[in-house]
Design an enzyme around this catalytic site. Structure first.
Site, PDB file in Angstrom:
ATOM      1  N   ASP A  90       0.468  -1.279   0.286  1.00 55.45           N
ATOM      2  CA  ASP A  90      -0.068  -0.418   0.212  1.00 55.45           C
ATOM      3  C   ASP A  90       0.731   1.084  -0.361  1.00 55.45           C
ATOM      4  O   ASP A  90       0.469   2.408  -0.338  1.00 55.45           O
ATOM      5  CB  ASP A  90      -0.813  -0.286   0.736  1.00 55.45           C
ATOM      6  CG  ASP A  90      -1.844  -1.000   0.590  1.00 55.45           C
ATOM      7  OD1 ASP A  90      -1.464  -2.250   1.323  1.00 55.45           O
ATOM      8  OD2 ASP A  90      -3.165  -0.833   0.987  1.00 55.45           O
ATOM      9  N   LYS A 130      -0.457  -5.316   4.200  1.00 56.63           N
ATOM     10  CA  LYS A 130      -1.773  -5.795   5.203  1.00 56.63           C
ATOM     11  C   LYS A 130      -0.793  -6.457   6.018  1.00 56.63           C
ATOM     12  O   LYS A 130       0.307  -7.283   6.487  1.00 56.63           O
ATOM     13  CB  LYS A 130      -2.929  -6.573   4.386  1.00 56.63           C
ATOM     14  CG  LYS A 130      -3.717  -7.097   4.652  1.00 56.63           C
ATOM     15  CD  LYS A 130      -4.781  -6.465   6.174  1.00 56.63           C
ATOM     16  CE  LYS A 130      -5.707  -6.070   4.733  1.00 56.63           C
ATOM     17  NZ  LYS A 130      -6.215  -4.454   4.887  1.00 56.63           N
TER      18      LYS A 130
HETATM   19  O1  MRU Z   1      -7.118  -3.249   3.316  1.00 54.91           O
HETATM   20  P1  MRU Z   1      -7.137  -3.479   1.971  1.00 54.91           P
HETATM   21  O2  MRU Z   1      -7.927  -4.714   1.410  1.00 54.91           O
HETATM   22  O3  MRU Z   1      -7.245  -2.464   0.704  1.00 54.91           O
HETATM   23  O4  MRU Z   1      -5.885  -3.854   1.669  1.00 54.91           O
HETATM   24  C1  MRU Z   1      -5.150  -4.253   0.499  1.00 54.91           C
HETATM   25  C2  MRU Z   1      -3.554  -4.602   0.496  1.00 54.91           C
HETATM   26  O5  MRU Z   1      -3.165  -4.443   1.779  1.00 54.91           O
HETATM   27  C3  MRU Z   1      -2.969  -4.819  -0.647  1.00 54.91           C
HETATM   28  O6  MRU Z   1      -1.577  -6.064  -0.430  1.00 54.91           O
HETATM   29  C4  MRU Z   1      -2.350  -4.063  -1.203  1.00 54.91           C
HETATM   30  O7  MRU Z   1      -3.187  -2.898  -1.837  1.00 54.91           O
HETATM   31  C5  MRU Z   1      -1.972  -4.009  -2.695  1.00 54.91           C
HETATM   32  S1  MRU Z   1      -3.037  -4.061  -3.744  1.00 54.91           S
HETATM   33  C6  MRU Z   1      -2.090  -4.318  -5.664  1.00 54.91           C
END
Ligand code: MRU
Length: 376
Positions: A244, A255
């Site tokens: 992110d 995550k």
């Molecule tokens: O909370 P989320 O489901 O939006 O978290 C998503 C993630 O952590 C993904 O691994 C990250 O956004 C990369 S998506 C290509």
């Protein structure tokens, strides 16, 4: 990628040329349903409720959210309000801010009458660019998988471990961590994916497993704590995760639980790669542990689990005693020293300040300009 054999993207402009369509990810894997975003409030709600999620998709939805806002009111004040509403939806993924800043740059200096068309154009470009970037990530990551496959005996599979959903559902198409996987599978490499279930929202079990299944990629869902055991028994050839936000020195927010996988990978000599599009790099921050804001989400995501009953109903049940305190950190930061490499659209880079700066010098300069302007 594919839904019931049909090529589908996660975001599109509806037939009226105005509203934006997307997939309601809170219903998967039990129900595939699309939703229609007609206003900037709809876009903000979809991001906040995680009907859409994943850093690049959040950015694309926010970009279209600005276009929807300007349709109702193309004034500077409305533009600022849309920015403020959308930026407040989720704090960790930098793609959201990147996309909103891109939209601002595309419309701010235009006459009011031109703003709506310019906004839809830039939002469409952001979505199309994401697809092209992920394809390039796929081609660069494929080389890593091919090198592993070349060392395997006939009939032996390449085992990849991934966490959360950094698949096509998290992007506009292809995914980041999954793009090399889909390309390897399509190229006929025997590939198998260990899918971390990813408590508490189960993006792995619900989303990654679903999309890999739709594309016919062999996979196994595992409880989050299984990765270390599999690595100790040589069942993981490579870990590939998404992110992110990546800092200027290569620290990686992703995550919650990603850091523990990186530690286990280091202890077992398993290569740990992070796949990312360049809009995920934040050159304005350096030390990820200290500087990246970590989203804390509601206790109900931990205290309850939702699923399908034997007779097909979707129900939530409580799994934590009444009265217990709960903590729900959405993300953690993996220090750059634990990252074997960053798979980007410009190649596989060292997770270092030099590696990132050499590949994206224009982004470093832009961050320096912004810092200079803010300091004045
Ligand atoms: O909370 P989320 O489901 O939006 O978290 C998503 C993630 O952590 C993904 O691994 C990250 O956004 C990369 S998506 C290509």
């Amino acid at each position: 990628m594919k839904v019931n054999g049909q090529h589908t993207r996660t975001i599109w402009v509806e037939a009226d040329g105005v509203a934006v369509g997307t997939i309601d990810q809170t219903l998967l894997p039990h129900r595939y349903a699309t939703i229609r975003l007609a206003t900037v409030q709809d876009a903000a709600r979809a991001i906040k409720s995680m009907q859409v999620r994943g850093a690049p998709l959040v950015g694309a939805v926010a970009a279209y959210g600005v276009a929807l806002a300007l349709r109702e009111d193309a004034s500077d004040a409305a533009l600022e309000r849309a920015y403020a509403l959308l930026i407040a939806t989720r704090p960790t993924a930098i793609n959201l801010k990147w996309a909103l800043d891109e939209m601002m740059a595309a419309v701010r200096n235009r006459a009011r009458g031109e703003r709506v068309a310019a906004a839809y154009d830039r939002a469409r470009e952001i979505a199309d660019e994401d697809v092209a970037i992920n394809q390039a990530i796929g081609r660069n990551g494929l080389k890593l998988i091919e090198a592993i496959a070349a060392k395997k005996k006939t009939g032996e599979r390449v085992n990849v471990l991934t966490h959360c959903n950094a698949g096509w559902l998290a992007t506009v198409d292809w995914g980041t961590a999954t793009a090399p996987i889909y390309m390897a599978h399509d190229a006929g490499i025997l590939i198998h994916v260990w899918v971390d279930e990813t408590r508490p929202r189960n993006q792995g079990a619900s989303l990654t497993a679903w999309e890999l299944g739709q594309h016919g990629v062999p996979h196994t869902v595992i409880p989050d704590n299984t990765g270390g055991h599999l690595m100790q028994h040589a069942q993981v050839d490579i870990a590939i995760v998404g992110t992110d936000r990546v800092t200027a020195q290569g620290d990686v927010a992703n995550k919650i639980g990603t850091y523990l996988k990186a530690l286990a990978a280091r202890d077992n000599g398993v290569p740990f790669y992070v796949a990312l599009p360049s809009p995920t790099i934040d050159f304005t921050v350096v030390d990820g542990v200290k500087e990246i804001p970590i989203e804390q989400r509601g206790a109900e995501e931990v205290t309850t689990m939702t699923g399908r009953t034997a007779d097909g109903r979707i129900e939530s049940v409580r799994i934590v005693p009444d009265g217990s305190n709960v903590a729900n950190y959405g993300f953690d930061v993996t220090p750059a020293r634990l990252v074997t490499g960053l798979i980007t659209e410009r190649g596989v880079l060292a997770a270092t300040r030099e590696g990132l700066a050499q590949a994206f010098p224009e982004r470093v300069e832009a961050a320096a300009r912004t810092a200079g302007a803010t300091a004045k």
